[in-house]
Design a protein around this motif. Sequence first.
Motif, PDB file in Angstrom:
ATOM      1  N   LEU A  50      -1.165  10.389  -2.841  1.00  0.00           N
ATOM      2  CA  LEU A  50      -0.544  11.713  -2.992  1.00  0.00           C
ATOM      3  C   LEU A  50      -0.984  12.620  -1.843  1.00  0.00           C
ATOM      4  O   LEU A  50      -0.187  13.369  -1.281  1.00  0.00           O
ATOM      5  CB  LEU A  50      -0.911  12.333  -4.346  1.00  0.00           C
ATOM      6  CG  LEU A  50      -0.234  11.702  -5.567  1.00  0.00           C
ATOM      7  CD1 LEU A  50      -0.849  12.209  -6.858  1.00  0.00           C
ATOM      8  CD2 LEU A  50       1.276  11.986  -5.553  1.00  0.00           C
TER       9      LEU A  50
ATOM     10  N   LYS B 254       2.770  10.898  -0.237  1.00  0.00           N
ATOM     11  CA  LYS B 254       3.725  10.015  -0.921  1.00  0.00           C
ATOM     12  C   LYS B 254       4.390  10.748  -2.084  1.00  0.00           C
ATOM     13  O   LYS B 254       3.766  11.590  -2.729  1.00  0.00           O
ATOM     14  CB  LYS B 254       3.008   8.765  -1.464  1.00  0.00           C
ATOM     15  CG  LYS B 254       2.450   7.883  -0.384  1.00  0.00           C
ATOM     16  CD  LYS B 254       3.519   7.036   0.271  1.00  0.00           C
ATOM     17  CE  LYS B 254       2.926   6.174   1.364  1.00  0.00           C
ATOM     18  NZ  LYS B 254       3.887   5.500   2.196  1.00  0.00           N
ATOM     19  N   ASP B 255       5.651  10.385  -2.343  1.00  0.00           N
ATOM     20  CA  ASP B 255       6.413  11.039  -3.401  1.00  0.00           C
ATOM     21  C   ASP B 255       5.891  10.591  -4.778  1.00  0.00           C
ATOM     22  O   ASP B 255       5.826   9.388  -5.059  1.00  0.00           O
ATOM     23  CB  ASP B 255       7.888  10.658  -3.241  1.00  0.00           C
ATOM     24  CG  ASP B 255       8.730  11.204  -4.362  1.00  0.00           C
ATOM     25  OD1 ASP B 255       8.574  12.399  -4.683  1.00  0.00           O
ATOM     26  OD2 ASP B 255       9.520  10.440  -4.952  1.00  0.00           O
TER      27      ASP B 255
ATOM     28  N   THR C  46       7.158  10.649  -7.796  1.00  0.00           N
ATOM     29  CA  THR C  46       8.095   9.871  -8.622  1.00  0.00           C
ATOM     30  C   THR C  46       8.144   8.426  -8.134  1.00  0.00           C
ATOM     31  O   THR C  46       8.145   7.469  -8.923  1.00  0.00           O
ATOM     32  CB  THR C  46       9.518  10.469  -8.550  1.00  0.00           C
ATOM     33  OG1 THR C  46       9.424  11.841  -8.879  1.00  0.00           O
ATOM     34  CG2 THR C  46      10.477   9.783  -9.483  1.00  0.00           C
ATOM     35  N   ASP C  47       8.164   8.287  -6.804  1.00  0.00           N
ATOM     36  CA  ASP C  47       8.199   6.953  -6.212  1.00  0.00           C
ATOM     37  C   ASP C  47       6.935   6.169  -6.590  1.00  0.00           C
ATOM     38  O   ASP C  47       7.001   4.970  -6.882  1.00  0.00           O
ATOM     39  CB  ASP C  47       8.309   7.113  -4.684  1.00  0.00           C
ATOM     40  CG  ASP C  47       8.614   5.798  -4.002  1.00  0.00           C
ATOM     41  OD1 ASP C  47       9.516   5.089  -4.486  1.00  0.00           O
ATOM     42  OD2 ASP C  47       7.946   5.475  -3.008  1.00  0.00           O
TER      43      ASP C  47
ATOM     44  N   CYS D 207       0.288  12.235 -10.912  1.00  0.00           N
ATOM     45  CA  CYS D 207       1.609  12.426 -10.293  1.00  0.00           C
ATOM     46  C   CYS D 207       2.306  13.643 -10.903  1.00  0.00           C
ATOM     47  O   CYS D 207       2.933  14.431 -10.202  1.00  0.00           O
ATOM     48  CB  CYS D 207       2.482  11.173 -10.460  1.00  0.00           C
ATOM     49  SG  CYS D 207       1.834   9.781  -9.527  1.00  0.00           S
TER      50      CYS D 207
ATOM     51  N   ARG E  18       0.960  16.828  -9.574  1.00  0.00           N
ATOM     52  CA  ARG E  18       1.449  17.067  -8.209  1.00  0.00           C
ATOM     53  C   ARG E  18       2.879  17.626  -8.225  1.00  0.00           C
ATOM     54  O   ARG E  18       3.239  18.496  -7.437  1.00  0.00           O
ATOM     55  CB  ARG E  18       1.377  15.769  -7.405  1.00  0.00           C
ATOM     56  CG  ARG E  18       1.869  15.870  -5.984  1.00  0.00           C
ATOM     57  CD  ARG E  18       1.190  16.974  -5.208  1.00  0.00           C
ATOM     58  NE  ARG E  18      -0.251  16.833  -5.115  1.00  0.00           N
ATOM     59  CZ  ARG E  18      -0.903  16.485  -4.021  1.00  0.00           C
ATOM     60  NH1 ARG E  18      -0.229  16.258  -2.929  1.00  0.00           N
ATOM     61  NH2 ARG E  18      -2.210  16.385  -4.021  1.00  0.00           N
ATOM     62  N   ILE E  19       3.685  17.111  -9.159  1.00  0.00           N
ATOM     63  CA  ILE E  19       5.075  17.580  -9.232  1.00  0.00           C
ATOM     64  C   ILE E  19       5.098  19.067  -9.620  1.00  0.00           C
ATOM     65  O   ILE E  19       5.881  19.843  -9.087  1.00  0.00           O
ATOM     66  CB  ILE E  19       5.886  16.726 -10.238  1.00  0.00           C
ATOM     67  CG1 ILE E  19       6.041  15.298  -9.689  1.00  0.00           C
ATOM     68  CG2 ILE E  19       7.257  17.327 -10.508  1.00  0.00           C
ATOM     69  CD1 ILE E  19       6.347  14.260 -10.725  1.00  0.00           C
TER      70      ILE E  19
ATOM     71  N   ASN F 156      11.968  15.103 -12.787  1.00  0.00           N
ATOM     72  CA  ASN F 156      13.312  15.521 -12.379  1.00  0.00           C
ATOM     73  C   ASN F 156      13.721  16.866 -12.968  1.00  0.00           C
ATOM     74  O   ASN F 156      14.897  17.214 -12.996  1.00  0.00           O
ATOM     75  CB  ASN F 156      14.322  14.430 -12.750  1.00  0.00           C
ATOM     76  CG  ASN F 156      14.281  13.296 -11.753  1.00  0.00           C
ATOM     77  OD1 ASN F 156      14.954  13.340 -10.735  1.00  0.00           O
ATOM     78  ND2 ASN F 156      13.436  12.315 -12.010  1.00  0.00           N
TER      79      ASN F 156
END
Length: 275
Positions: free
Chosen positions: A86, A90-91, A93-94, A135, A138-139, A172
Motif C-alpha cells: 500500500l 498499490k491499489d 481493491t486490486d 486495504c 486505505r480506501i 466501490n
Amino acid sequence: MIRHIDVAAQKIFEMKEKEPAKFKRLIDEGIMIGLGVDLADRNEEMAPANKIKKQNRPKDPEYASVAESVIEGNSEETVKLTSALLEKGKDPTDLVLNALMPGIQTVCELYDIGESYVPEILLANEALIGGVELCQERIGEVPSQGKVVSLVIEGDVHDIGKNIVVAILRANGFEVVDMGSDITVEEAVKAVKATNADLVTGTTLMSTTKGGIKDLAEILYSEDVPVACGGAAIDKNFVETFSNSVYGKTPLDAVKIAKKICAGKSWKEARNELY
Ligand code: B12
C-alpha cells in the motif's frame, strides 16, 4: 513373501472398486516406470496440492508473497507485506482481489482434498481479515453510491466469501451494513427497514440452506428491495426460479448489480443487462 503379494493384489482390487481414479493413476504410473520414465519430477509437479498452489499463485511475485502469508495463516506477515505494498502505491481493491483472495482460495481448495484442516482455514481467514482491514482503511471514506445490507443466510456460518464481497462493495463506494452469518429472514427484513437499504447481498455455501435465500428474496419483494444472490451453493438457474433477485458469481458482479440497482434499475432490468 507370496502372502504379501496376495495382500497387495487384494488391496489393488479393492482400490479398483472404491477409488477408480487412484487405481488408474497406479496403472498409468506402472506402465511409465516399465518404460523407464523417471516419475520423481513429474509427481512433484502434478501432486494435487502443488497443482492447486500453482493455479492460484499470483503472477506478480510481491502479490504471491502476500498470498503465501495468507496460506501460512501468518497474520503478522500478511499485514506487514500488505502495508508495504500500500505504501508503494498499490491499489487496495486490486490487493484484495489479486493478492489476498488467491491465498484464502488456495487454503479452501486444499481443504477440499484433505491437505488442509479447520485450524489452517481459521488462521488463514484471520490473516485475510488483517490484510482486508488495512486495504479498507486505505480506501477511507468514499462518496456513498447507495446502501447495501450483506449477510450469510440462517443455518450457514461460511462467511469468508461474504467478507470479501463486503470489502469490495465498500471499496466501490457502497455503504454496507454487514450483518454477519446465520441471519434469519426476519432479522434481515428488520435491518433493511431500519437502514432504508437499496439492496441486500445474500450468500450461502450449503445446499441445505439455499432455500433461505429464495425466502428472503420473496419476502423482500413487498419492500421493493432486491437480493443479489451468490456463494458456492447458488447458481444462475436456481436464482431464476424466483423473483426479486439477481445472480452474481464474483465480488465484482456484486458491485455491478449494486451499481444498477442503486441507479434506479429494477431487478428484472439488472438481470437482463447482466446476463
Ligand atoms: C472454509 C469452509 C468451512 C469453514 C468456514 C469458516 C468461515 N468462517 O467461513 C468451516 C470449517 C467452519 C466450515 C464448516 C462447515 N462446512 Co464448510 N467449507 C469450507 C470450504 C472449504 C471453503 C468455503 C470458502 O470459504 N471458500 C472461499 C470463499 C472465498 O468462496 P465463496 O464463499 O464461494 O465466495 C466467493 C464467491 O462465491 C463470491 N460470493 C460470495 N458471496 C457472494 C454474494 C454475492 C451477491 C455475489 C455476487 C458473489 C458472492 O465471492 C467470493 C469470493 O470469490 C468449502 C469447500 C469449498 N472449497 O468451497 C466447505 C463447504 C462449503 N462446507 C461444507 C460443509 C458441509 C460444512 C459443515 C456442515 C461441515 C460439518 N459437517 O460440520 C460446516 C457448516 C456448519 C454451518 N452450520 O454452517 C460443504 C457444503 C456442501 C453443500 N453443498 O451443502 C462444502 C462445500 C465442503 C464439501 N465439499 O462438502 N466450512
